[in-house]
Design an enzyme around this catalytic site. Structure first.
Site, PDB file in Angstrom:
ATOM      1  CG  HIS A   1      32.922  66.296  56.663  1.00  0.00           C
ATOM      2  ND1 HIS A   1      33.275  67.636  56.607  1.00  0.00           N
ATOM      3  CD2 HIS A   1      33.240  65.877  57.914  1.00  0.00           C
ATOM      4  CE1 HIS A   1      33.759  68.023  57.779  1.00  0.00           C
ATOM      5  NE2 HIS A   1      33.766  66.973  58.588  1.00  0.00           N
TER       6      HIS A   1
ATOM      7  CG  ASP B   1      64.261  99.931  36.757  1.00  0.00           C
ATOM      8  OD1 ASP B   1      65.244 100.291  36.084  1.00  0.00           O
ATOM      9  OD2 ASP B   1      64.224 100.018  37.993  1.00  0.00           O
TER      10      ASP B   1
ATOM     11  CG  HIS C   1      66.952  96.748  36.432  1.00  0.00           C
ATOM     12  ND1 HIS C   1      66.007  96.959  35.459  1.00  0.00           N
ATOM     13  CD2 HIS C   1      66.940  95.409  36.668  1.00  0.00           C
ATOM     14  CE1 HIS C   1      65.446  95.807  35.136  1.00  0.00           C
ATOM     15  NE2 HIS C   1      65.985  94.845  35.839  1.00  0.00           N
TER      16      HIS C   1
ATOM     17  CG  HIS D   1      69.519  92.184  34.570  1.00  0.00           C
ATOM     18  ND1 HIS D   1      69.257  91.113  35.388  1.00  0.00           N
ATOM     19  CD2 HIS D   1      68.362  92.887  34.530  1.00  0.00           C
ATOM     20  CE1 HIS D   1      68.006  91.178  35.826  1.00  0.00           C
ATOM     21  NE2 HIS D   1      67.453  92.254  35.327  1.00  0.00           N
TER      22      HIS D   1
ATOM     23  CG  ASP E   1      65.348  91.420  37.954  1.00  0.00           C
ATOM     24  OD1 ASP E   1      66.034  92.450  37.955  1.00  0.00           O
ATOM     25  OD2 ASP E   1      64.891  90.901  36.918  1.00  0.00           O
TER      26      ASP E   1
END
Ligand code: FES
Ligand SMILES: [Fe+2]
Length: 454
Positions: free
Chosen positions: A103, A205, A208, A213, A364
């Site tokens: 408006h 982490d 991992h 990876h 990931d």
């Protein structure tokens, strides 16, 4: 609903999977974590001029962050105070005012309701415009370029909230004159994961790397990370450190002063920059931070959802969108003092590794989405996640703030992240949230900045 107190058992290194999927837990997070903590809004380098603005989120609340005429920064809920429409639809830009699309109410960059169409004719001049000011974010403050907002008027100051994490964070923000800047565009990715999973993954982490990876590690063939390419079997388990116990914030770092640029196709320019400026940084930050941290791969986590990786050169926030969804926002990070050619190389490498189609990021996303799915079942939701690695194998180190576990393969930081989560989720207000800086600088002998890790 699950009892909040038994969802996470920090002392045992366990948490119930339901914390990744239960809508009631998520509602509590909105109130007690995103409604209470200091949340990253922008970097000052993104808002150089009055009227510059960024549209972002605090939890699921949309906010406009605006550089003011006096060069201060304010933030407002991005919602029109008339009938609740989204006020600004652009992600970023420069504005003299914001006019609502519905408006036509218009607001100044300071949040004042400046104009109401037909104010005299249809409101008979009876509207109290001061009452319809944009709703401000209660607290906005900056630390060395990083701008944060907080909805809770009873929260500690930003400096107190960051605590001794600042000592480490200065390696990212204050190693060189001019500090840090974000470059390139905002890289946004929608992911089917609970927001806590990527935060704890990046917070600590290292485990991992040689699995999730392995392919990416092989592709980049980094000498510094060669041990990770074969299922972690060649990793130097003593190298690096995980630092937690800093009001819920954490640091994961190699301590070699150079591996931050290990994933570059050609790191020569970056290594030359480090060599050229090393002495200056040592003078500025002391020997430990200047020699062992600056140039290393460092993952900073500022609770709850901000991460800055000086090595991989990105800054990221995870915007929650329900228990099982996030928007992940990433920017490339440089030091202002770097030559332009190096800044460009950093942007390109960040896109290649951790951009929306980056070599590492896709590894990931798949695992995190899968962990989230495996928390949704009636039975799996009752199961626990085991975050026990290196429990009891940490402690203070002379001269370094925080509770430290040596090595970067550990679940030390993840455990502390859930501990902080638990402290917030079970506290009725900030008065019940413990604050601690283990081995805090205030507790130490003078000259801490130059002391080596034992
Ligand atoms: S909702 Fe914004 S002007 Fe009506
Ligand atoms: Fe990863």
């Amino acid at each position: 609903m699950h009892g909040l107190s038994d969802l996470v058992l920090p002392a045992a290194g366990r948490q119930r999977r339901a914390i990744y999927s239960d809508p009631q837990v998520y509602a509590q997070e909105m109130e007690r974590i995103f409604g209470r903590c200091w949340l990253f809004l922008a970097h000052e380098s993104q808002l150089p001029n009055p009227g510059d603005f960024i549209r972002t989120f605090m939890g699921e609340d949309e906010v406009l962050v605006i550089r003011q005429a006096d060069h201060g920064i304010k933030a407002f809920l991005n919602t029109c105070t008339h009938r609740g429409n989204r006020l600004c639809r652009a992600d970023r830009g420069n504005a003299r005012a914001f006019a609502c699309n519905y408006h036509g109410w218009a607001f100044g960059i300071d949040g004042t309701l400046a104009a109401v169409p037909l104010e005299k004719e249809v409101y008979f001049c009876e509207i109290d415009k001061a009452r319809h000011h944009l709703v401000p974010v209660e607290k906005v403050a900056a630390y060395k370029g990083l701008v944060f907002g907080c909805f809770d008027p009873h929260a500690p100051s930003l400096d107190d909230y960051l605590g001794d994490a600042r000592w480490y964070l200065d390696v990212a923000l204050d190693a060189m004159p001019g500090g840090m800047a974000l470059v390139g565009t905002t890289q946004k990715v929608a992911m089917s994961t609970n927001w806590k999973l990527p935060v704890e993954n990046v917070s600590g982490d290292g485990y991992h790397l040689g699995w999730a990876h392995a392919g990416a590690m092989k592709a980049v063939q980094s000498l510094d990370f060669s041990g990770f390419a074969v299922g972690n079997t060649g990793v130097n388990l003593e190298g690096g450190m995980s630092v937690a116990g800093l009001n819920g914030h954490s640091v994961l770092a190699t301590l070699d002063g150079k591996s931050g640029y290990s994933f570059y196709p050609d790191p020569r320019e970056a290594l030359a920059y480090l060599a050229e400026n090393r002495a200056r940084v040592v003078e500025r930050l002391g020997a430990f931070r200047g020699e062992k941290l600056w140039g290393s791969n460092i993952n900073f986590t500022i609770f709850p959802n901000l991460q800055v990786l000086t090595g991989l050169n990105w800054l990221r926030i995870y915007q929650p969108r329900g228990p099982g969804r996030i928007e992940q926002w990433t920017w490339a990070v440089v030091e202002q003092a770097m030559p332009d050619a190096l800044k460009q190389q950093i942007l390109e490498n960040q896109t290649l590794t951790f951009g929306p189609a980056g070599l590492f990021d896709n590894d990931d996303g798949d695992n995190l989405a899968s962990c989230t799915e495996q928390s949704r079942g009636w039975r799996t939701g009752q199961m626990e996640v085991y975050t026990h690695m290196a429990l009891g194998h940490s402690g203070p180190r002379p001269g370094l703030p925080g509770d430290i576990a040596m090595g970067i393969i550990s679940e030390h930081n993840q455990r502390h992240f859930y501990r902080r989560w638990h402290e917030h989720i079970t506290a009725a207000s900030w008065a019940d949230v413990p604050r601690y800086n283990v081995n805090g600088l205030d507790d130490q002998a003078a000259g801490a900045a130059g002391v080596s890790a034992a």
